[in-house]
Design an enzyme around this catalytic site. Structure first.
Site, PDB file in Angstrom:
ATOM      1  N   GLU A   1     100.232  40.280  69.909  1.00 27.07           N
ATOM      2  CA  GLU A   1      98.790  40.020  69.343  1.00 27.07           C
ATOM      3  C   GLU A   1      98.448  41.696  68.857  1.00 27.07           C
ATOM      4  O   GLU A   1      97.178  41.348  68.121  1.00 27.07           O
ATOM      5  CB  GLU A   1      97.831  40.024  70.481  1.00 27.07           C
ATOM      6  CG  GLU A   1      97.974  38.687  71.318  1.00 27.07           C
ATOM      7  CD  GLU A   1      99.200  38.715  72.365  1.00 27.07           C
ATOM      8  OE1 GLU A   1     100.156  39.651  72.210  1.00 27.07           O
ATOM      9  OE2 GLU A   1      99.316  37.760  73.328  1.00 27.07           O
TER      10      GLU A   1
ATOM     11  N   TRP B   1      97.621  47.863  95.824  1.00 29.76           N
ATOM     12  CA  TRP B   1      98.602  47.114  94.709  1.00 29.76           C
ATOM     13  C   TRP B   1      99.834  48.183  94.581  1.00 29.76           C
ATOM     14  O   TRP B   1      99.596  49.280  94.518  1.00 29.76           O
ATOM     15  CB  TRP B   1      97.713  47.213  93.533  1.00 29.76           C
ATOM     16  CG  TRP B   1      96.807  45.968  93.372  1.00 29.76           C
ATOM     17  CD1 TRP B   1      96.410  45.268  94.410  1.00 29.76           C
ATOM     18  CD2 TRP B   1      96.262  45.666  91.947  1.00 29.76           C
ATOM     19  NE1 TRP B   1      95.578  44.283  93.870  1.00 29.76           N
ATOM     20  CE2 TRP B   1      95.426  44.604  92.474  1.00 29.76           C
ATOM     21  CE3 TRP B   1      96.340  45.867  90.916  1.00 29.76           C
ATOM     22  CZ2 TRP B   1      94.781  43.922  91.689  1.00 29.76           C
ATOM     23  CZ3 TRP B   1      95.461  45.286  89.961  1.00 29.76           C
ATOM     24  CH2 TRP B   1      94.868  44.073  90.524  1.00 29.76           C
TER      25      TRP B   1
ATOM     26  N   LYS C   1     100.858  42.610  95.461  1.00 23.59           N
ATOM     27  CA  LYS C   1      99.484  42.768  96.145  1.00 23.59           C
ATOM     28  C   LYS C   1      99.885  42.865  97.665  1.00 23.59           C
ATOM     29  O   LYS C   1     100.287  41.871  98.358  1.00 23.59           O
ATOM     30  CB  LYS C   1      98.659  41.844  95.874  1.00 23.59           C
ATOM     31  CG  LYS C   1      98.159  41.692  94.394  1.00 23.59           C
ATOM     32  CD  LYS C   1      97.089  40.783  94.070  1.00 23.59           C
ATOM     33  CE  LYS C   1      97.025  41.052  92.678  1.00 23.59           C
ATOM     34  NZ  LYS C   1      97.652  40.165  91.653  1.00 23.59           N
TER      35      LYS C   1
ATOM     36  N   THR D   1     104.481  34.473  71.069  1.00 26.90           N
ATOM     37  CA  THR D   1     104.572  35.503  72.067  1.00 26.90           C
ATOM     38  C   THR D   1     105.673  34.936  72.771  1.00 26.90           C
ATOM     39  O   THR D   1     106.176  33.712  72.654  1.00 26.90           O
ATOM     40  CB  THR D   1     103.346  35.427  72.859  1.00 26.90           C
ATOM     41  OG1 THR D   1     103.347  34.016  73.210  1.00 26.90           O
ATOM     42  CG2 THR D   1     102.085  36.168  72.275  1.00 26.90           C
TER      43      THR D   1
HETATM   44  P1  AMP Z   1     105.577  41.147  73.339  1.00 30.55           P
HETATM   45  O1  AMP Z   1     104.315  40.666  73.107  1.00 30.55           O
HETATM   46  O2  AMP Z   1     106.716  40.492  73.632  1.00 30.55           O
HETATM   47  O3  AMP Z   1     105.937  42.688  72.514  1.00 30.55           O
HETATM   48  O4  AMP Z   1     104.973  42.067  74.951  1.00 30.55           O
HETATM   49  C1  AMP Z   1     103.963  42.804  75.039  1.00 30.55           C
HETATM   50  C2  AMP Z   1     104.075  43.129  76.668  1.00 30.55           C
HETATM   51  O5  AMP Z   1     105.242  43.858  76.565  1.00 30.55           O
HETATM   52  C3  AMP Z   1     102.862  44.047  76.899  1.00 30.55           C
HETATM   53  O6  AMP Z   1     101.819  43.491  77.218  1.00 30.55           O
HETATM   54  C4  AMP Z   1     103.498  45.007  78.010  1.00 30.55           C
HETATM   55  O7  AMP Z   1     103.525  44.073  79.285  1.00 30.55           O
HETATM   56  C5  AMP Z   1     104.889  45.025  77.726  1.00 30.55           C
HETATM   57  N1  AMP Z   1     105.073  46.262  77.087  1.00 30.55           N
HETATM   58  C6  AMP Z   1     105.560  46.704  75.758  1.00 30.55           C
HETATM   59  N2  AMP Z   1     105.734  47.811  75.634  1.00 30.55           N
HETATM   60  C7  AMP Z   1     105.715  48.284  77.055  1.00 30.55           C
HETATM   61  C8  AMP Z   1     105.816  49.732  77.409  1.00 30.55           C
HETATM   62  N3  AMP Z   1     106.176  50.892  76.439  1.00 30.55           N
HETATM   63  N4  AMP Z   1     106.020  49.826  78.808  1.00 30.55           N
HETATM   64  C9  AMP Z   1     105.764  48.810  79.544  1.00 30.55           C
HETATM   65  N5  AMP Z   1     105.506  47.650  79.178  1.00 30.55           N
HETATM   66  C10 AMP Z   1     105.606  47.449  77.787  1.00 30.55           C
END
Ligand code: AMP
Length: 541
Positions: A328, A442, A437, A183
């Site tokens: 994940e 929120w 917050k 990640t």
């Molecule tokens: P990653 O593991 O780097 O792909 O990051 C995942 C995170 O990216 C998710 O938990 C979201 O917070 C954010 N994310 C992914 N796709 C979107 C989307 N279409 N809109 C908003 N946030 C997103």
């Protein structure tokens, strides 16, 4: 019961074999310098067999991790297939991580071999003394550059030249590990996620379904999302399975490079984070390209601003396919596609739906829980933390004590705060750490950002929480004006623009103008950096 189906293992090998048998003529194109390199699936699959033989000669055994440090290109694709299909584990490294995190990841994954693009050699040479687990380096080119400090080291093409084009692919189990990614953008060390053959197999079918991206043999897909970012969202695997043409941009990720490549190679689908497509949109304001081959732009990784979706559609006739996923989750979770009976809704309502993150694809179950642990109702208003489960969702992090916080009772806690409407469309309100917050309320920082970015004179905007003596936290808007409006755009312009949509309580307490929004290693807004920068910011009374 008798007479059931075959006990058939869902492994990647038959998907590669399918491309070899059915689509030997189809092309894979890579942008390399000013030119393009192209070859066919016939050549690709033969080279994959040679590569597997070469890896075996280097001592790679079942379950060993093989790391890559490379841009999106055809050699990287060969590793995507050779490594998992011989029973080893592909581990693409994030090129943009700082050295100490890369050293941590390589040691944590216990990577045995490291493949590196020639252009990235200096970075790996600097890191090499800290990469104790790596027993052999391979430079992904014709020769090993003279004077490299890497040792032992081979050239990719030498390895392939001297290897047999036949490889006896082993019978694997569907739950064997095929690949892993870490990640990004979190605090603390990155966390590892291991993908099984079964997960990637099912995910490849999942992203190909008509109501997902409808990927097919007729597509020419350009993955701009890096191959280290959740395996380029699984697109190289699905494209090979289907025999779809793949167009790799290599290290050439500027809007002009992308526009030229789409035009020249008649790309039908692209995939990448919003920042890229904001850049392309900006370019299209002044330069003309024929992008009519594009049937969709898969946008995810961060929220696709509604203004961007609208501008592409109305000004350029291009369709943004907004999707949400996570490392994940291999990564696909939801796609925002209008249902048949939503197609006739008024335009504003249609765009409002498409700016949401969408409905869960078959194979992914969702629910969202409020702070007291109760499931929220699907009313489009209540906030809750999104939880997911399904066959391509991890059950824990790799060798990591932090797993217990995120994986409980068979559900993965995403850390994303959402609403779910009565049609089942999720809307990401924020990462739980980004939500503001204010008193008992929120405020969604993403909602404000999207609204600010809809202002015609704004290039980018990020909204963060700043401490407030009375309200606990209040929003601060950090805005990047478009170059022509740097001297003229004012705080009042932004607040006036926002007050058309938001009540006073949601309006930022202040607006600051910045040069650029800091980005994470995968190109998302890095609000950690902004929060640190404005930690002691005094909001006006
Ligand atoms: P990653 O593991 O780097 O792909 O990051 C995942 C995170 O990216 C998710 O938990 C979201 O917070 C954010 N994310 C992914 N796709 C979107 C989307 N279409 N809109 C908003 N946030 C997103």
């Amino acid at each position: 019961m008798q007479g059931l189906m075959m006990d058939y293992q869902l492994t990647l090998t038959p998907l590669m074999e399918r491309a070899r048998r059915l689509f030997p003529k189809k092309e894979i194109v890579t942008k390399a310098g000013p030119g393009l390199e192209r070859y066919t699936y016939a050549q690709m699959t033969e080279r994959v067999a040679r590569l597997a033989n070469a890896l075996e000669k280097l001592g790679v055994k079942r379950g060993d991790r093989v790391a890559t440090f490379a841009w999106n290109n055809a050699r990287h694709l060969e590793l995507y297939w050779a490594v998992p299909c011989m029973g080893a584990v592909l581990h693409p490294l994030n090129l943009r991580l700082p050295g100490d995190q890369l050293a941590y990841i390589v040691a944590h994954a216990d990577d045995q071999i490291l493949f590196v693009d020639p252009s990235l050699l200096p970075a790996v040479e600097k890191l090499a003394p800290h990469l104790k687990s790596v027993k052999h380096f391979v430079v992904m080119g014709d020769k090993v550059p003279e004077g490299t400090t890497l040792s032992p080291v081979s050239a990719y093409e030498d390895l392939l030249k001297n290897a047999s084009p036949e490889y006896p692919w082993p019978n694997l189990h569907e739950n064997d590990a095929a690949a892993m990614c870490y990640t990004s953008g979190t605090t603390g060390n990155p966390k590892g996620v291991v993908y099984s053959h079964r997960a990637i197999y099912l995910h490849s079918l999942g992203i190909s379904m008509g109501d997902s991206f409808g990927l097919s043999e007729r597509d020419a897909l350009m993955p701009v999302v890096p191959m280290f970012h959740v395996l380029a969202w699984g697109t190289p695997f699905a494209c090979t399975m289907l025999g779809a043409k793949i167009v790799f941009p290599g290290p050439h990720l500027q809007p002009r490079d992308l526009a030229e490549l789409i035009q020249a190679e008649k790309v039908t689908l692209t995939a990448g984070v919003p920042t890229l497509w904001m850049g392309l949109l900006h370019l299209l304001e002044t330069e003309r390209y024929d992008l009519s081959s594009l049937r969709g732009m898969i946008v995810g990784g961060a929220a696709a601003p509604r203004s961007m979706i609208e501008a592409y559609e109305k000004k350029h006739g291009l369709t943004v396919m907004h999707a949400w996923g996570m490392t994940e989750m291999t990564p696909l979770g939801t796609v925002s596609r209008l249902k048949s009976y939503q197609l006739d809704l008024p335009e504003a309502e249609r765009f409002a739906i498409r700016a949401k993150q969408g409905t869960a694809v078959p194979g992914v179950e969702i629910r969202a829980m409020d702070e007291s642990g109760k499931e929220i109702s699907w009313d489009g208003k209540a906030f809750g933390e999104l939880q997911v489960r399904g066959p391509w969702i991890a059950s824990s992090y790799y060798n990591d004590e932090r797993s217990a916080d995120s994986f409980k009772d068979g559900w993965f806690r995403t850390g994303d705060v959402v609403t779910i409407d009565s049609e089942g469309f999720i809307m990401i309100v924020d990462r739980s750490k980004d939500v503001i917050k204010s008193g008992g309320e929120w405020i969604s920082s993403q909602d404000l950002e999207n609204a600010i970015m809809a202002h015609p004179q704004v290039l980018e905007a990020a909204v963060i929480a700043v401490a407030h003596p009375k309200w606990q936290e209040r929003p601060l808007a950090c805005v990047v004006p478009k170059p022509d409006f740097k001297a003229t755009l004012t705080k009042e312009d932004i607040l006036k623009h926002l007050s058309a949509r938001f009540t006073k309580m949601y309006l930022p307490d202040d607006v600051v103008f910045i040069e650029a929004v800091p980005k994470t290693s995968v190109g998302k807004f890095d609000k950690k950096v902004l929060r640190a920068q404005f930690k002691d910011y005094k909001l006006p009374e």
